[in-house]
Scaffold this active site. Structure first.
Site, mmCIF file in Angstrom:
data_model
loop_
_atom_site.group_PDB
_atom_site.id
_atom_site.type_symbol
_atom_site.label_atom_id
_atom_site.label_comp_id
_atom_site.label_asym_id
_atom_site.label_seq_id
_atom_site.Cartn_x
_atom_site.Cartn_y
_atom_site.Cartn_z
ATOM 1 N N GLY A 99 2.136 1.936 10.740
ATOM 2 C CA GLY A 99 3.044 3.073 10.630
ATOM 3 C C GLY A 99 3.739 3.423 11.935
ATOM 4 N N SER A 112 3.235 -2.491 10.254
ATOM 5 C CA SER A 112 4.698 -2.469 10.463
ATOM 6 C C SER A 112 5.374 -3.772 10.037
ATOM 7 C CB SER A 112 5.028 -2.120 11.922
ATOM 8 O OG SER A 112 4.570 -0.808 12.212
ATOM 9 N N HIS A 147 -9.492 1.058 4.910
ATOM 10 C CA HIS A 147 -8.195 1.206 5.596
ATOM 11 C C HIS A 147 -8.391 2.100 6.826
ATOM 12 C CE1 HIS A 147 -4.064 2.410 6.380
ATOM 13 N NE2 HIS A 147 -3.697 1.325 5.705
ATOM 14 N N GLU A 171 -6.734 4.461 7.947
ATOM 15 C CA GLU A 171 -6.542 5.900 7.674
ATOM 16 C C GLU A 171 -7.798 6.496 7.044
ATOM 17 O OE1 GLU A 171 -2.838 5.499 5.543
ATOM 18 O OE2 GLU A 171 -1.884 4.862 7.409
ATOM 19 N N GLU A 192 -5.543 -5.480 10.388
ATOM 20 C CA GLU A 192 -4.555 -4.423 10.604
ATOM 21 C C GLU A 192 -4.843 -3.739 11.942
ATOM 22 O OE1 GLU A 192 -2.542 -3.050 6.812
ATOM 23 O OE2 GLU A 192 -4.313 -1.826 7.000
ATOM 24 N N GLY A 218 2.745 -1.265 4.247
ATOM 25 C CA GLY A 218 2.756 0.164 3.925
ATOM 26 C C GLY A 218 4.171 0.643 3.664
ATOM 27 N N GLY A 219 4.770 1.289 4.668
ATOM 28 C CA GLY A 219 6.069 1.949 4.514
ATOM 29 C C GLY A 219 7.138 1.085 3.859
ATOM 30 N N ASN A 267 0.866 -1.187 0.000
ATOM 31 C CA ASN A 267 0.000 0.000 0.000
ATOM 32 C C ASN A 267 0.899 1.232 0.000
ATOM 33 O OD1 ASN A 267 -1.852 2.024 0.427
ATOM 34 N ND2 ASN A 267 -2.168 1.537 2.600
ATOM 35 N N TRP A 268 0.932 1.924 -1.134
ATOM 36 C CA TRP A 268 1.855 3.070 -1.248
ATOM 37 C C TRP A 268 1.296 4.335 -0.602
ATOM 38 C CZ3 TRP A 268 3.456 2.699 -7.154
ATOM 39 C CH2 TRP A 268 4.213 1.535 -7.335
ATOM 40 N N LYS A 269 0.057 4.300 -0.165
ATOM 41 C CA LYS A 269 -0.577 5.485 0.437
ATOM 42 C C LYS A 269 -0.410 6.672 -0.521
ATOM 43 C CE LYS A 269 0.606 3.486 4.857
ATOM 44 N NZ LYS A 269 0.171 3.499 6.228
#
Ligand code: PEP
Length: 265
Positions: free
Chosen positions: A173, A213, A95, A97, A167, A234-235, A9-11
């Site tokens: 994150g 994470s 998600h 977010e 999640e 993600g990151g 997930n590149w956000k």
């Protein structure tokens, strides 16, 4: 049997040019990597270019959201039909977010789920508790509510195709991943509920992946757990080499768990 699935997930990161460069590199790196499904989710602006760059490769493309109406006066929104037309095969829905920053609710998640299936997209439905909820021992209640309301009205055939991403919000994150035991407990619980509410066959086919994470050095421990069918990253997916490490180490851990069986969990 479920083939493990690792999705990045590149956000809100990467321009069109950056997305294309990444996907071209990734497709070369995974061309001989079997036994795992590899997906990346660029921002809307790069979905089409990324899908073109991924054409005829092992890399699938996801959108990060959709709106449930097919078209209309909904300024700023993008429909399932539109992201499918742009080349996405998957879509992330609900998600955390989106839930915490943009007011997404279980009811709106549910409308998006139906729209995703109607558009021929495979939803990656995100659920998970906050830290407060975990500390108050409400994790299972939260998962029950999110599954019940978010997946309401879906048929067993749709659940069989679905990807649920567990999640825990406190792990996204933050650099603090769930322990393998915490992930195994939650995934086992989700599978049990899916079995009760949608039947054994659908629950057996549904992917339940972990997000929060995930890094190259913790993916193997997470994916060695029963019912952990992959990861939403993600990151650590933003760098193609780090993502590749997660893909191969996750796939290898799933294989070891199966005693060497080819890439199924
Ligand atoms: C995510 O965005 O779904 C996620 C799990 O992020 P991170 O891996 O950075 O925690």
């Amino acid at each position: 049997m479920r083939i493990p699935l690792i999705a990045g997930n590149w956000k809100m990161y990467k321009t069109v040019a950056e997305a294309v460069k990444y996907v071209k590199e990734l497709r070369g790196l995974v061309k001989d990597v079997d036994g795992v499904e590899v997906v990346v989710a660029p921002p809307f602006t790069a979905v089409h270019a990324a899908a073109e760059a991924a054409r005829n490769s092992n890399v699938g493309i996801a959108a990060q959201d959709l709106y449930w109406e097919r078209e209309g006066a909904f300024t700023g929104e993008v429909s399932g039909v539109m992201v499918r037309d742009a080349g996405a095969e998957y879509v992330i829905i609900g998600h955390s977010e989106r839930r915490t920053l943009f007011g997404e609710t279980d009811a709106s998640v549910n409308r998006r789920m139906a729209a995703a299936f109607a558009a021929g997209l495979c939803p990656i439905a995100c659920i998970g508790e906050t830290l407060d909820q975990r500390e108050r021992q409400e994790t299972f209640d939260v998962l029950d509510r999110q599954i019940k309301l978010g997946l309401d009205g879906l048929g067993s055939d749709q659940i069989a195709q679905l990807v649920v991403a567990y999640e825990p919000v406190w792990a996204i994150g933050t650099g603090r991943n769930a322990t393998p035991a915490q992930a195994a407990e939650a995934h086992g619980y989700i599978r049990k509920r899916l079995r009760q509410w949608f039947g054994a066959e659908a629950a057996e086919l549904c992917h339940v992946i972990y997000g929060g994470s995930v890094k190259p050095d913790n993916i193997a421990d997470l994916m060695s757990q029963p019912d952990v069918d992959g990861a939403l990253v993600g990151g650590a997916s933003l760098d193609v080499r780090s993502f590749l490490d997660i893909v191969t180490r996750g796939r290898d851990a799933a294989r070891r768990r199966q005693g060497g069986a080819a890439g199924t969990v």
